[in-house]
Scaffold this motif. Sequence first.
Motif, PDB file in Angstrom:
ATOM      1  N   SER A 228       0.835  -1.188   0.000  1.00 44.25           N
ATOM      2  CA  SER A 228       0.000   0.000   0.000  1.00 44.25           C
ATOM      3  C   SER A 228       0.875   1.245   0.000  1.00 44.25           C
ATOM      4  O   SER A 228       2.093   1.173   0.140  1.00 44.25           O
ATOM      5  N   LYS A 229       0.246   2.421  -0.155  1.00 40.18           N
ATOM      6  CA  LYS A 229       0.988   3.678  -0.203  1.00 40.18           C
ATOM      7  C   LYS A 229       1.619   3.947   1.161  1.00 40.18           C
ATOM      8  O   LYS A 229       0.949   3.851   2.183  1.00 40.18           O
ATOM      9  N   PRO A 230       2.886   4.321   1.198  1.00 44.26           N
ATOM     10  CA  PRO A 230       3.547   4.613   2.489  1.00 44.26           C
ATOM     11  C   PRO A 230       2.839   5.747   3.212  1.00 44.26           C
ATOM     12  O   PRO A 230       2.316   6.680   2.601  1.00 44.26           O
ATOM     13  N   LEU A 231       2.866   5.661   4.529  1.00 41.76           N
ATOM     14  CA  LEU A 231       2.226   6.671   5.347  1.00 41.76           C
ATOM     15  C   LEU A 231       3.161   7.852   5.553  1.00 41.76           C
ATOM     16  O   LEU A 231       4.386   7.729   5.405  1.00 41.76           O
ATOM     17  N   PRO A 232       2.636   9.046   5.862  1.00 45.90           N
ATOM     18  CA  PRO A 232       3.505  10.201   6.138  1.00 45.90           C
ATOM     19  C   PRO A 232       4.475   9.904   7.266  1.00 45.90           C
ATOM     20  O   PRO A 232       4.120   9.314   8.292  1.00 45.90           O
ATOM     21  N   GLY A 233       5.714  10.301   7.061  1.00 52.54           N
ATOM     22  CA  GLY A 233       6.771  10.039   8.026  1.00 52.54           C
ATOM     23  C   GLY A 233       7.654   8.870   7.656  1.00 52.54           C
ATOM     24  O   GLY A 233       8.785   8.749   8.155  1.00 52.54           O
ATOM     25  N   GLN A 234       7.207   8.006   6.770  1.00 57.33           N
ATOM     26  CA  GLN A 234       8.011   6.879   6.342  1.00 57.33           C
ATOM     27  C   GLN A 234       8.934   7.270   5.193  1.00 57.33           C
ATOM     28  O   GLN A 234       8.740   8.296   4.537  1.00 57.33           O
ATOM     29  N   LEU A 235       9.916   6.466   4.949  1.00 61.09           N
ATOM     30  CA  LEU A 235      10.869   6.695   3.883  1.00 61.09           C
ATOM     31  C   LEU A 235      10.441   5.952   2.628  1.00 61.09           C
ATOM     32  O   LEU A 235       9.891   4.846   2.698  1.00 61.09           O
ATOM     33  N   GLU A 236      10.691   6.569   1.474  1.00 64.19           N
ATOM     34  CA  GLU A 236      10.290   5.972   0.203  1.00 64.19           C
ATOM     35  C   GLU A 236      11.245   6.466  -0.879  1.00 64.19           C
ATOM     36  O   GLU A 236      11.830   7.563  -0.780  1.00 64.19           O
TER      37      GLU A 236
ATOM     38  N   THR B 187      11.467  11.506   2.679  1.00 64.35           N
ATOM     39  CA  THR B 187      10.459  11.281   3.704  1.00 64.35           C
ATOM     40  C   THR B 187       9.081  11.613   3.148  1.00 64.35           C
ATOM     41  O   THR B 187       8.863  12.709   2.623  1.00 64.35           O
ATOM     42  N   VAL B 188       8.166  10.691   3.245  1.00 60.38           N
ATOM     43  CA  VAL B 188       6.826  10.867   2.720  1.00 60.38           C
ATOM     44  C   VAL B 188       6.060  11.875   3.569  1.00 60.38           C
ATOM     45  O   VAL B 188       6.133  11.837   4.803  1.00 60.38           O
ATOM     46  N   THR B 189       5.361  12.805   2.900  1.00 59.37           N
ATOM     47  CA  THR B 189       4.496  13.760   3.586  1.00 59.37           C
ATOM     48  C   THR B 189       3.083  13.651   3.007  1.00 59.37           C
ATOM     49  O   THR B 189       2.838  12.931   2.030  1.00 59.37           O
ATOM     50  N   ALA B 190       2.170  14.375   3.623  1.00 56.61           N
ATOM     51  CA  ALA B 190       0.786  14.362   3.132  1.00 56.61           C
ATOM     52  C   ALA B 190       0.651  15.058   1.780  1.00 56.61           C
ATOM     53  O   ALA B 190      -0.364  14.915   1.104  1.00 56.61           O
ATOM     54  N   TYR B 191       1.689  15.841   1.359  1.00 57.56           N
ATOM     55  CA  TYR B 191       1.634  16.586   0.108  1.00 57.56           C
ATOM     56  C   TYR B 191       2.437  15.925  -1.009  1.00 57.56           C
ATOM     57  O   TYR B 191       2.628  16.529  -2.065  1.00 57.56           O
ATOM     58  N   SER B 192       2.938  14.717  -0.767  1.00 53.22           N
ATOM     59  CA  SER B 192       3.707  14.017  -1.796  1.00 53.22           C
ATOM     60  C   SER B 192       2.803  13.654  -2.965  1.00 53.22           C
ATOM     61  O   SER B 192       1.694  13.137  -2.773  1.00 53.22           O
TER      62      SER B 192
ATOM     63  N   GLU C  56       3.286   5.996 -12.677  1.00 52.89           N
ATOM     64  CA  GLU C  56       3.147   4.562 -12.444  1.00 52.89           C
ATOM     65  C   GLU C  56       2.591   4.234 -11.067  1.00 52.89           C
ATOM     66  O   GLU C  56       2.629   3.082 -10.654  1.00 52.89           O
ATOM     67  N   GLY C  57       2.135   5.213 -10.332  1.00 46.40           N
ATOM     68  CA  GLY C  57       1.518   4.965  -9.036  1.00 46.40           C
ATOM     69  C   GLY C  57       2.429   5.184  -7.861  1.00 46.40           C
ATOM     70  O   GLY C  57       1.969   5.198  -6.720  1.00 46.40           O
ATOM     71  N   GLY C  58       3.754   5.371  -8.101  1.00 48.14           N
ATOM     72  CA  GLY C  58       4.681   5.632  -7.014  1.00 48.14           C
ATOM     73  C   GLY C  58       4.665   7.081  -6.587  1.00 48.14           C
ATOM     74  O   GLY C  58       4.051   7.935  -7.224  1.00 48.14           O
ATOM     75  N   LEU C  59       5.368   7.353  -5.479  1.00 44.87           N
ATOM     76  CA  LEU C  59       5.418   8.713  -4.949  1.00 44.87           C
ATOM     77  C   LEU C  59       6.621   9.456  -5.497  1.00 44.87           C
ATOM     78  O   LEU C  59       7.621   8.860  -5.903  1.00 44.87           O
ATOM     79  N   LEU C  60       6.521  10.790  -5.477  1.00 44.09           N
ATOM     80  CA  LEU C  60       7.577  11.659  -5.978  1.00 44.09           C
ATOM     81  C   LEU C  60       8.123  12.509  -4.851  1.00 44.09           C
ATOM     82  O   LEU C  60       7.389  12.895  -3.929  1.00 44.09           O
ATOM     83  N   CYS C  61       9.418  12.826  -4.942  1.00 40.78           N
ATOM     84  CA  CYS C  61      10.031  13.700  -3.956  1.00 40.78           C
ATOM     85  C   CYS C  61       9.545  15.133  -4.163  1.00 40.78           C
ATOM     86  O   CYS C  61       8.815  15.436  -5.108  1.00 40.78           O
ATOM     87  N   MET C  62       9.969  16.047  -3.269  1.00 39.98           N
ATOM     88  CA  MET C  62       9.485  17.424  -3.335  1.00 39.98           C
ATOM     89  C   MET C  62       9.897  18.087  -4.645  1.00 39.98           C
ATOM     90  O   MET C  62       9.110  18.814  -5.271  1.00 39.98           O
ATOM     91  N   LYS C  63      11.126  17.855  -5.093  1.00 34.70           N
ATOM     92  CA  LYS C  63      11.605  18.471  -6.331  1.00 34.70           C
ATOM     93  C   LYS C  63      10.804  17.971  -7.533  1.00 34.70           C
ATOM     94  O   LYS C  63      10.330  18.762  -8.367  1.00 34.70           O
ATOM     95  N   CYS C  64      10.638  16.671  -7.642  1.00 35.54           N
ATOM     96  CA  CYS C  64       9.889  16.107  -8.767  1.00 35.54           C
ATOM     97  C   CYS C  64       8.402  16.466  -8.689  1.00 35.54           C
ATOM     98  O   CYS C  64       7.743  16.648  -9.710  1.00 35.54           O
ATOM     99  N   SER C  65       7.877  16.591  -7.440  1.00 36.79           N
ATOM    100  CA  SER C  65       6.484  16.994  -7.283  1.00 36.79           C
ATOM    101  C   SER C  65       6.276  18.410  -7.791  1.00 36.79           C
ATOM    102  O   SER C  65       5.286  18.714  -8.462  1.00 36.79           O
TER     103      SER C  65
END
Length: 613
Positions: free
Chosen positions: A121-129, A139-144, A149-158
């Motif tokens: 499942s999607k990592p929760l805020p505070g976890q590493l991804e 570090t995953v945040t609520a604004y990631s 492809e369904g994965g999360l992006l870092c702040m720069k890529c976001s």
Amino acid sequence: MAGRRTSNNRIRGPQSALTDFLASNNISAAQISADYERRRREAQERAEQEAAANGTIAEEDEQQPDERDETALQKKKRKRAEEKALAEIKQGKSSKKHKKSKKGNPEGDDSDDAFGMYTKSKPLPGQLENCEKCEKRFTVTAYSKTGAEGGLLCMKCSKELTDQKKKDDKVKKQAAAPRGRQRQKQSNLLDGIVGDGAVSLQDLCIKTIADNVHHLEELGDLPQSLLKRLSEIFSKRRVLLPRTLDLFLRSGLETIELTDCGKLEVEDYIKIFSFAPQIHTLSLQNAGQFKDGVIDYIMERDIPIQNLKLYAANLIVNSKWIEYFTKCGHRLESLQLKWLNCSLDDEAFMHLVEHCPNLKRLKLKQCWQLGDPAVAAMQHFQKLEHLSLHFKEPVSADNLVAMITAIGPNLRTLSLEAFYNADDSVLQAIHTHCTRLEKLRLTENDACTDAGYTELFTNWANPPLTFLDLSSNRSLDCDKPEGTEDLAGLATAGFEAMMVHSGSALRTLTIASCRHIEREGLANVWDGKKEYPCLKTVDVSFVKRMDTMVVAGLFKSCPQLTKLTAFGCFSVSDVMVPKGVALIGVPNAQDSIVQEGGYDLDSIVASMGLGAV
């Protein structure tokens, strides 16, 4: 204290990746162990049942009947607990992908649920991804943001994804926005309005006023030209109502021009004259409710109307027209009536001739009750300068010749539409007696011949015309679509003589449906070498000999051209239109009906090989 200190200071080592995974997905080791024990017991029970069926442990089963019953109860309780746990697992799953798979397979079995329990499942805020795009750990945040492809992006890529989305939305908005503007642009081009660059401040103000018509209280002291334009816009938008009529009324006004009066009543027309009793020019189109009562009000108040233009005023009876001409006709200098089905007949027209001696402009179109007697009486208008006629009743050529002979020397405008009996004698009368014409219209006729048109324009004492409309002058014989031997209608010789006489001053030319003009005549007139410096508007619709090379020559020969209409010219295609020119009606299903020019004229001449025209 030693025990408490030991428990509080207990040192825990690092947890494995599997432990983190199980904890993040709410997977309990105790639950897994219980499920394993359950499956083991069930396997053992199945083995015992098989052995009992074979008779190997029959005695043991007879000695322990209560234990078998108890095992069945426990089995029922376990199934109930398993169903409850399975329902909780299903309720706790919020992954969209899992929801879609469940929708696609509504009859999924327990193996699907067991498999879904181990899906990531999607990592929760505070976890590493790891970032899906750059693969950097963050570090995953609520604004990631979520990647493609369904994965999360870092702040720069976001941030890059957000910026790119804004750019794409802006491009889509810019691509979709011109849709309304493009429609208005196409409408303007059909009207011959070709404008480059920004809209003028005056046009912008007029559009703003038209868009907020229901919030206006008055227009102020606008000039008559702007009032007329606003009237046209209001009529086009169907907002010329009794309430908006007040915007065009003020004391001291001498001219009223309203394009569409279809929603006005008798009281509204009377209100016009009560606001402006000194009106000299009255122009009302589609005035269906302009009745006898309004004429009575005009005569009672002695409104000094000099120029009267009424369209579709069918509810005025003949006796009222006679009364008005008798009492107020001495003031009339211009009378334009159109679409009068049954309200103006030859008797009323005789009173017009008798009591309107100062008439300089007369326009009568689609007046069904007028015919030969009216045309014969027109020769008494000695001051008439502008004459436009379009009758439904047939008129003889002799009456037309007599009329032109009497009033032709003073005429500056002559328009004869759909006079089917007019022949070469009428053309000869025009050639002989009309020497001041600026505008000539002879349409929808098959009795005049090409020889007659040639004689009309050859050695004609009249100055070059500025407006010429000879549309639909062709043979109507279905058995001889190419024309008869005497070439009824306008053909090559008449067209060439016409351009020799009036080409130097001509501004508007219409030869639509003159299908007997050959390509050689068209190419000879528009060869790219002869120049027609004033020609701005040309209509060659359904002149089937027009082709691409002739159109290119026309562009070269007419440097001031702004509008070319060519409906039904099927040999015209792939035309490079000069800048500032609107080409309308070229039958190309791939493009719009209006093509706006954007090419340089020299490049067009070079690409088309104009020397071969």
